[in-house]
Design a protein around this motif. Structure first.
Motif, short mmCIF file in Angstrom:
data_model
loop_
_atom_site.label_atom_id
_atom_site.label_comp_id
_atom_site.label_asym_id
_atom_site.label_seq_id
_atom_site.Cartn_x
_atom_site.Cartn_y
_atom_site.Cartn_z
N GLN A 193 -4.62 -1.05 -11.88
CA GLN A 193 -4.38 0.41 -11.78
C GLN A 193 -3.92 0.83 -10.38
O GLN A 193 -3.13 1.75 -10.24
CB GLN A 193 -5.66 1.17 -12.16
CG GLN A 193 -5.91 1.21 -13.66
CD GLN A 193 -4.72 1.77 -14.44
OE1 GLN A 193 -4.23 2.85 -14.16
NE2 GLN A 193 -4.22 1.00 -15.40
N HIS A 194 -4.41 0.13 -9.37
CA HIS A 194 -4.03 0.48 -7.99
C HIS A 194 -2.71 -0.13 -7.56
O HIS A 194 -2.17 0.25 -6.52
CB HIS A 194 -5.14 0.05 -7.02
CG HIS A 194 -6.25 1.05 -6.93
ND1 HIS A 194 -7.37 0.86 -6.17
CD2 HIS A 194 -6.39 2.27 -7.50
CE1 HIS A 194 -8.16 1.91 -6.29
NE2 HIS A 194 -7.59 2.77 -7.10
N TYR A 195 -2.25 -1.12 -8.30
CA TYR A 195 -1.01 -1.80 -7.90
C TYR A 195 -0.03 -1.94 -9.06
O TYR A 195 0.26 -3.06 -9.51
CB TYR A 195 -1.33 -3.17 -7.24
CG TYR A 195 -1.93 -2.93 -5.88
CD1 TYR A 195 -1.11 -2.54 -4.82
CD2 TYR A 195 -3.29 -3.00 -5.66
CE1 TYR A 195 -1.64 -2.24 -3.57
CE2 TYR A 195 -3.84 -2.70 -4.41
CZ TYR A 195 -3.01 -2.33 -3.38
OH TYR A 195 -3.53 -2.03 -2.14
N SER A 248 -10.96 -2.20 0.85
CA SER A 248 -10.11 -1.05 0.57
C SER A 248 -10.19 -0.04 1.72
O SER A 248 -11.24 0.14 2.33
CB SER A 248 -10.58 -0.42 -0.74
OG SER A 248 -9.95 0.80 -0.95
N LEU A 296 0.36 7.20 -7.45
CA LEU A 296 0.15 6.14 -8.44
C LEU A 296 0.89 6.46 -9.73
O LEU A 296 1.50 5.58 -10.33
CB LEU A 296 -1.34 5.96 -8.72
CG LEU A 296 -2.11 5.15 -7.68
CD1 LEU A 296 -3.59 5.09 -8.05
CD2 LEU A 296 -1.54 3.74 -7.56
N GLN A 310 -8.52 5.79 -1.09
CA GLN A 310 -8.22 6.01 -2.50
C GLN A 310 -6.79 6.54 -2.57
O GLN A 310 -6.51 7.60 -2.03
CB GLN A 310 -9.22 7.04 -3.05
CG GLN A 310 -8.94 7.49 -4.48
CD GLN A 310 -9.09 6.36 -5.50
OE1 GLN A 310 -9.94 5.48 -5.36
NE2 GLN A 310 -8.23 6.36 -6.51
N ASP A 348 -1.00 2.98 -0.05
CA ASP A 348 -1.76 2.29 -1.11
C ASP A 348 -3.19 2.00 -0.63
O ASP A 348 -3.55 2.27 0.52
CB ASP A 348 -1.00 1.07 -1.65
CG ASP A 348 -0.97 -0.13 -0.72
OD1 ASP A 348 -1.89 -0.32 0.09
OD2 ASP A 348 0.00 -0.91 -0.83
N ALA A 349 -4.00 1.44 -1.51
CA ALA A 349 -5.45 1.33 -1.25
C ALA A 349 -5.81 0.47 -0.03
O ALA A 349 -6.89 0.65 0.56
CB ALA A 349 -6.16 0.79 -2.50
#
Lengths: 146, 146
Positions: free
Chosen positions: A33-35, A115, A124, A118, A104-105
């Motif tokens: 989800q983060h990448y 991390s 995102l 957020q 990004d995170a």
């Protein structure tokens, strides 16, 4: 004949959404989800190190990696591409191709570090929206890689 | 003519103990007490991504990387080789080649993750003792790479 090892995650499962299946390798999209846009190039056989491959196989694997990097850059427009091959947990040759952005995170640290923030939902979402184009371009670019 | 960027760490300093200086790249040994044998392959010019190189330059860079992996495996006898090219902090093309051991500070996580343990002084000492052989073998193996 393929070399498979029982219990190896990458021998027994795709390791992501398959974007292209070659005879000796596959390219998958990782559900992170983060990448969004995080791809992997996974060698079919259970080989541990790049230098365990024959020169011809190594050239194929790396050529595919550059094609993947090219498409990820073009579609995802990252600040930077991160490439890595570890295999400490799953010693089955695979490459990570990760599009990185200043917001990004973890940036500028590697994604395996702690991390830092957020990422914003809007950033995102914009990146997730590019995934259909990434799938299409990847399939097109790799269509001649059997 | 070389492409240099003022203020770039890898344009302005070697980035480690130079084991081999080629025309277009250098191989250095990183002074990391926890990771003896950690080497880097650094492209001379300030280039950001592997896919910014011409095909010929890319083949040279990657061929050198395999030579380095080969020597690190042979001399350092690691459990696994870790390869990575990030450049988030220093966007000047360089590859990390890291020999990993099951008892090292982060195994099986990447070395950029949180540390898992303090490696034993005896293990580290045995690995540090191999560095003279690593220097010699690397120089020998790369001697024809101009």
């Amino acid at each position: 004949m393929s070399v498979r090892v029982p219990g190896c995650e990458l021998c027994e499962s795709p390791g992501g959404e398959v974007l292209h299946q070659g005879t000796q390798f596959r390219v998958v999209l990782v559900a992170d989800q983060h990448y969004p846009g995080f791809c992997r190039v996974i060698w079919r056989d259970h080989v541990k190190e790049v230098t365990d491959l024959s020169e011809l196989d190594r050239m194929l694997l790396m050529d595919v990696l550059w094609q993947v990097e090219h498409v990820v850059r073009e579609v995802m427009q990252p600040e930077k591409i991160n490439l890595a091959s570890f295999g400490n947990m799953v010693p089955h040759l695979h490459w990570h191709v990760i599009p990185r952005y200043t917001d990004d995170a973890h940036f500028p640290a590697p994604v395996w570090a702690e991390s830092k923030r957020q990422p914003s939902a809007a950033s995102l979402e914009r990146r997730h929206e590019r995934l259909p184009a990434l799938r299409a371009k990847m399939q097109e670019r790799l269509s001649t890689y059997l």
